[in-house]
Design a protein around this motif. Sequence first.
Motif, PDB file in Angstrom:
ATOM      1  N   VAL A   1      -6.740   6.760   3.819  1.00 44.65           N
ATOM      2  CA  VAL A   1      -7.459   6.814   5.274  1.00 44.65           C
ATOM      3  C   VAL A   1      -6.702   5.693   5.964  1.00 44.65           C
ATOM      4  O   VAL A   1      -6.501   5.854   7.274  1.00 44.65           O
ATOM      5  N   PHE A   2      -6.756   4.506   5.315  1.00 43.28           N
ATOM      6  CA  PHE A   2      -6.178   3.373   6.193  1.00 43.28           C
ATOM      7  C   PHE A   2      -4.821   3.651   6.517  1.00 43.28           C
ATOM      8  O   PHE A   2      -4.559   3.291   7.799  1.00 43.28           O
ATOM      9  N   LEU A   3      -3.790   4.121   5.742  1.00 41.27           N
ATOM     10  CA  LEU A   3      -2.638   4.281   6.124  1.00 41.27           C
ATOM     11  C   LEU A   3      -2.370   5.128   7.228  1.00 41.27           C
ATOM     12  O   LEU A   3      -1.392   5.040   8.175  1.00 41.27           O
ATOM     13  N   ILE A   4      -3.088   6.197   7.077  1.00 45.78           N
ATOM     14  CA  ILE A   4      -3.041   7.099   8.237  1.00 45.78           C
ATOM     15  C   ILE A   4      -3.479   6.852   9.625  1.00 45.78           C
ATOM     16  O   ILE A   4      -2.960   6.979  10.646  1.00 45.78           O
ATOM     17  N   VAL A   5      -4.798   5.888   9.568  1.00 46.23           N
ATOM     18  CA  VAL A   5      -5.194   5.462  10.663  1.00 46.23           C
ATOM     19  C   VAL A   5      -3.932   4.528  11.524  1.00 46.23           C
ATOM     20  O   VAL A   5      -3.465   4.431  12.572  1.00 46.23           O
ATOM     21  N   VAL A   6      -3.568   3.743  10.601  1.00 47.26           N
ATOM     22  CA  VAL A   6      -2.534   2.603  10.751  1.00 47.26           C
ATOM     23  C   VAL A   6      -1.276   3.471  11.488  1.00 47.26           C
ATOM     24  O   VAL A   6      -0.798   2.970  12.652  1.00 47.26           O
ATOM     25  N   GLY A   7      -0.694   4.603  10.876  1.00 51.33           N
ATOM     26  CA  GLY A   7       0.225   5.106  11.126  1.00 51.33           C
ATOM     27  C   GLY A   7       0.205   5.827  12.424  1.00 51.33           C
ATOM     28  O   GLY A   7       0.974   5.943  13.550  1.00 51.33           O
ATOM     29  N   LEU A   8      -1.247   6.288  12.708  1.00 47.44           N
ATOM     30  CA  LEU A   8      -1.407   6.957  14.096  1.00 47.44           C
ATOM     31  C   LEU A   8      -1.477   5.876  15.237  1.00 47.44           C
ATOM     32  O   LEU A   8      -0.798   6.004  16.117  1.00 47.44           O
ATOM     33  N   PHE A   9      -1.934   4.604  14.863  1.00 46.16           N
ATOM     34  CA  PHE A   9      -1.732   3.426  15.930  1.00 46.16           C
ATOM     35  C   PHE A   9      -0.580   3.343  16.007  1.00 46.16           C
ATOM     36  O   PHE A   9      -0.087   2.869  17.306  1.00 46.16           O
TER      37      PHE A   9
ATOM     38  N   LEU B   1       0.728  -1.254  -0.119  1.00 50.62           N
ATOM     39  CA  LEU B   1      -0.027   0.155  -0.133  1.00 50.62           C
ATOM     40  C   LEU B   1       0.726   1.394   0.007  1.00 50.62           C
ATOM     41  O   LEU B   1       0.551   2.191  -0.724  1.00 50.62           O
ATOM     42  N   THR B   2       2.018   1.135   0.541  1.00 55.14           N
ATOM     43  CA  THR B   2       2.773   2.328   0.648  1.00 55.14           C
ATOM     44  C   THR B   2       3.304   2.977  -0.554  1.00 55.14           C
ATOM     45  O   THR B   2       3.652   4.106  -0.867  1.00 55.14           O
ATOM     46  N   GLU B   3       3.182   1.900  -1.434  1.00 54.07           N
ATOM     47  CA  GLU B   3       3.915   2.180  -2.874  1.00 54.07           C
ATOM     48  C   GLU B   3       2.644   3.060  -3.705  1.00 54.07           C
ATOM     49  O   GLU B   3       3.187   3.678  -4.559  1.00 54.07           O
ATOM     50  N   ARG B   4       1.543   3.191  -3.164  1.00 53.24           N
ATOM     51  CA  ARG B   4       0.546   3.975  -3.817  1.00 53.24           C
ATOM     52  C   ARG B   4       0.501   5.418  -3.122  1.00 53.24           C
ATOM     53  O   ARG B   4      -0.481   6.124  -3.620  1.00 53.24           O
ATOM     54  N   VAL B   5       1.255   5.753  -2.152  1.00 58.78           N
ATOM     55  CA  VAL B   5       0.675   7.059  -1.644  1.00 58.78           C
ATOM     56  C   VAL B   5       2.328   7.980  -1.613  1.00 58.78           C
ATOM     57  O   VAL B   5       3.164   7.237  -1.751  1.00 58.78           O
ATOM     58  N   ARG B   6       2.361   9.068  -1.626  1.00 60.37           N
ATOM     59  CA  ARG B   6       3.678   9.870  -2.024  1.00 60.37           C
ATOM     60  C   ARG B   6       4.417   9.849  -0.618  1.00 60.37           C
ATOM     61  O   ARG B   6       6.081   9.872  -0.788  1.00 60.37           O
ATOM     62  N   TRP B   7       3.666   9.951   0.532  1.00 51.67           N
ATOM     63  CA  TRP B   7       4.372  10.013   1.944  1.00 51.67           C
ATOM     64  C   TRP B   7       4.668   8.505   2.468  1.00 51.67           C
ATOM     65  O   TRP B   7       4.767   8.378   3.402  1.00 51.67           O
ATOM     66  N   GLY B   8       4.845   7.610   1.394  1.00 54.58           N
ATOM     67  CA  GLY B   8       5.083   6.142   1.861  1.00 54.58           C
ATOM     68  C   GLY B   8       6.378   6.104   2.828  1.00 54.58           C
ATOM     69  O   GLY B   8       6.301   5.090   3.734  1.00 54.58           O
ATOM     70  N   THR B   9       7.350   6.918   2.447  1.00 55.51           N
ATOM     71  CA  THR B   9       8.678   6.765   3.174  1.00 55.51           C
ATOM     72  C   THR B   9       8.398   7.150   4.760  1.00 55.51           C
ATOM     73  O   THR B   9       8.743   6.459   5.491  1.00 55.51           O
ATOM     74  N   ALA B  10       7.723   8.222   4.796  1.00 54.09           N
ATOM     75  CA  ALA B  10       7.353   8.745   6.186  1.00 54.09           C
ATOM     76  C   ALA B  10       6.469   7.721   6.827  1.00 54.09           C
ATOM     77  O   ALA B  10       6.920   7.277   8.135  1.00 54.09           O
ATOM     78  N   PHE B  11       5.749   7.010   6.410  1.00 57.08           N
ATOM     79  CA  PHE B  11       4.767   6.172   6.779  1.00 57.08           C
ATOM     80  C   PHE B  11       5.664   4.821   7.435  1.00 57.08           C
ATOM     81  O   PHE B  11       5.700   4.182   8.470  1.00 57.08           O
ATOM     82  N   LYS B  12       6.501   4.396   6.305  1.00 58.94           N
ATOM     83  CA  LYS B  12       7.607   3.363   6.693  1.00 58.94           C
ATOM     84  C   LYS B  12       8.416   3.673   7.953  1.00 58.94           C
ATOM     85  O   LYS B  12       8.708   2.914   8.795  1.00 58.94           O
TER      86      LYS B  12
ATOM     87  N   MET C   1       7.821  -5.281   6.941  1.00 63.59           N
ATOM     88  CA  MET C   1       7.507  -4.403   6.032  1.00 63.59           C
ATOM     89  C   MET C   1       8.961  -3.702   5.127  1.00 63.59           C
ATOM     90  O   MET C   1       8.852  -4.032   3.793  1.00 63.59           O
ATOM     91  N   VAL C   2       9.898  -3.626   5.829  1.00 60.13           N
ATOM     92  CA  VAL C   2      11.152  -3.188   5.055  1.00 60.13           C
ATOM     93  C   VAL C   2      11.752  -4.241   4.200  1.00 60.13           C
ATOM     94  O   VAL C   2      12.054  -4.014   3.145  1.00 60.13           O
ATOM     95  N   LEU C   3      11.776  -5.546   4.669  1.00 63.51           N
ATOM     96  CA  LEU C   3      12.242  -6.454   3.784  1.00 63.51           C
ATOM     97  C   LEU C   3      11.416  -6.792   2.693  1.00 63.51           C
ATOM     98  O   LEU C   3      11.921  -7.079   1.730  1.00 63.51           O
ATOM     99  N   ILE C   4      10.313  -6.766   2.864  1.00 64.87           N
ATOM    100  CA  ILE C   4       9.126  -7.169   1.615  1.00 64.87           C
ATOM    101  C   ILE C   4       9.133  -5.892   1.002  1.00 64.87           C
ATOM    102  O   ILE C   4       9.183  -6.195  -0.419  1.00 64.87           O
ATOM    103  N   ALA C   5       9.195  -4.727   1.318  1.00 68.00           N
ATOM    104  CA  ALA C   5       9.441  -3.688   0.256  1.00 68.00           C
ATOM    105  C   ALA C   5      10.517  -3.811  -0.439  1.00 68.00           C
ATOM    106  O   ALA C   5      10.705  -3.510  -1.662  1.00 68.00           O
TER     107      ALA C   5
END
Lengths: 427, 307
Positions: free
Chosen positions: B43-51, A87-98, A308-312
């Motif tokens: 939305v899903f990723l934001i919620v997960v990130g918050l968690f 999923l992180t591949e589909r948003v621009r802020w994927g790196t921040a999420f990771k 997540m990091v290994l799979i990414a």
Amino acid sequence: MTGTRRTVAALFLLPALLLLGALVVYPIGYSLVRSFFDQSGSSFVGIDNYRELFTDKSILTAIKNNTIWVVVAPAVATALGLIFAVLTERVRWGTAFKLVVFMPMAISMLAAGIIFRLVYEQDPDRGFANAVWVGVHDTFAESSAFPKAHPGAESPLKAAGGGAFITKEPVRAGEPVVLPLVGVAPDQLPDSAKPAKAAAAEPGKVTGTTWQDFTRGKGVGERNGVDASELGYPGMKIEAVKDGKVVDSTRAAADGTFTLSSKADGAQLRLPASNFREPYNGVDWLGPSLVTPAVIGSYIWMWAGFAMVLIAAGLAGVPRELLEAARVDGASEWQVFRRITVPLLAPVLAVVLVTLMINVLKIFDLVFIIPPGSSQDEANVLALQLYRSAFSDDQPGIASAIAVFLLLLVVPVMLFNIRRLRREVRR
Amino acid sequence: MSTPSGAAHDGVPKAAPSAEALKAQRSLGARIADVLSGGFVRVFLIVVGLFWLVPTIGLLLSSLRTPADMGSSGWWKVLSQPSQITFDSYQRLLENDTITGSLLNTILITVPATLLVVVIGSLAGYAFAWMEFPGRDWWFLLVVGLLVVPVQVALLPIAQLFGNIGIFGSIIGVILFHVGFGLPFAVFLLRNFFAEIPRELLEAARLDGAGELRLFVRVVMPLGGPAIASLGIFQFLWVWNDMLVALIFADAGNQPITVALQTQVRQFGNNIDVLAPGAFISMVIPLAVFFAFQKQFVSGVMAGAVK
């Protein structure tokens, strides 16, 4: 090759081999031998210590929990890691999420344990998990406002079983009904409560008042009558019951008054138990029955980022054209994921799973820190049991048997690693 | 997957068969589904990130409240009452000799344990990669086999061994144990990295008459920089975050911060003013290292996926 070369090589290797021999290899041999001797170490007892592993109650709990850990934790962490990586591949802020998800890997299990002790605090006013849980629960389930309310002396109400109350006599249209209760602490009354009003009679309808029949400092005031400073029970549910069937129902207004249709004529009025239920208090996360899943939750918080990091990284190696081609051919995202991405990632997923399994087999810190004393026995795992047997129960024989048992469980991975490397070394 | 340019649909400008054109070719329904699922993914990723963030934020805010406030309400009350924030707990913690002493111990254990693993591991890694001696590959495979040995196996035997040689309870004992169990990974990682160094570089230096030690210091160590950095960060975090080894091998005066805090956990509610700020302080260095050296950390994690 000259002799001096060999000497030089030996000198380069000596420190490492010496330390490995003394600190890693020697203990394996020691544990193996020691596991066949009794507590004092003086007499040979064969496999008695191993038999103890499968008869002692607390060790059996540890084995059972370790099995749950090994089956659940790596699978969930890997599944989450896969979902996040895709999923992180589909948003621009994927790196921040990771970064956010990977961060817990950098902290100690002790710190994570303290963090999750706070999260799992039982009181919903203090523990975050229960605050969320109760919030969700109360959104979907009725919460009650009057947990301790009950009829006072000489009340027209009687208990109807299961926590509900019902009028002793049937009610008549046009004759206002009183449903007085007592027992709600003043600060527990809903903020919307207004001074109670006696209901006016309405022809053809059943009207009435339900309120707290208690005046502070003066006792009940006029018993079963509405006094000036007494408050209504806003939102109290009232049901009209005829022959065991609910024929009408309503809720009281802020001043405690309510109106029911003519259908209620001749019925008994019931205040259902939902009005009086104790407020929902959330889940006892660290109680005996949920403690292992709760601790596993904290582990997943720490290690899903690793997966997540290994799979990414594996995902980066999947040829984009392949996915794009499938999409153009009309495959849905789910089909692309299921039929192309996952099969291509299978080797990475296997490595992640196995790594986490080995890691989970040795889980100690989280189980040592998170469960409170009362549920620590239920949360027991092999590494914790080994620590206890060796250092607080003074059972070195049993501790050694547990050590050998743990070692045996990782031997297949050991052999796999060696085989994989032998191919590389011999290139 | 070619797009005949003449077949462009109504309203779609004729363009080269780019990704844009391919997207436009798909039905309107598919495009709507894409937008919707894109929104859902966000939305899903934001919620997960918050968690994932909330537990850590909870610890930080808890450490900034008084124990009395902690006893009466949840940390999130600070968000509506910022006046509750106080650094009292941190101040008292820094005046607490046990805690400051244990922080010092953590450093005294972590730094030598990391340096020793790097140096000893590099020496052995180089020998396994570039020196000729009988049974080389077998020795290396033995070391690789030790990668997955659980530390638990060694706790009891090493406790007795250290007791016999008189270093049980000392910082040296803790360091030695960490070095021993850090070495298999170090040797494994560095040998594989050193093996990639071009042979000509080493041959040239050898022809120039450089000895093995000189070769090692001047050529191999500098070239091995990235792998050594990965290993160093990995080992540093590993030792800094350890609790179990120090719990057994360190005396009261030598215990690191993890063990010092662990002794307070049994009375969690009463000691929250030590535990929350203490845990946060113990996290600051690893987090700083993590953020500063993310790349090296990740490559260390990848290489160590079997540990």
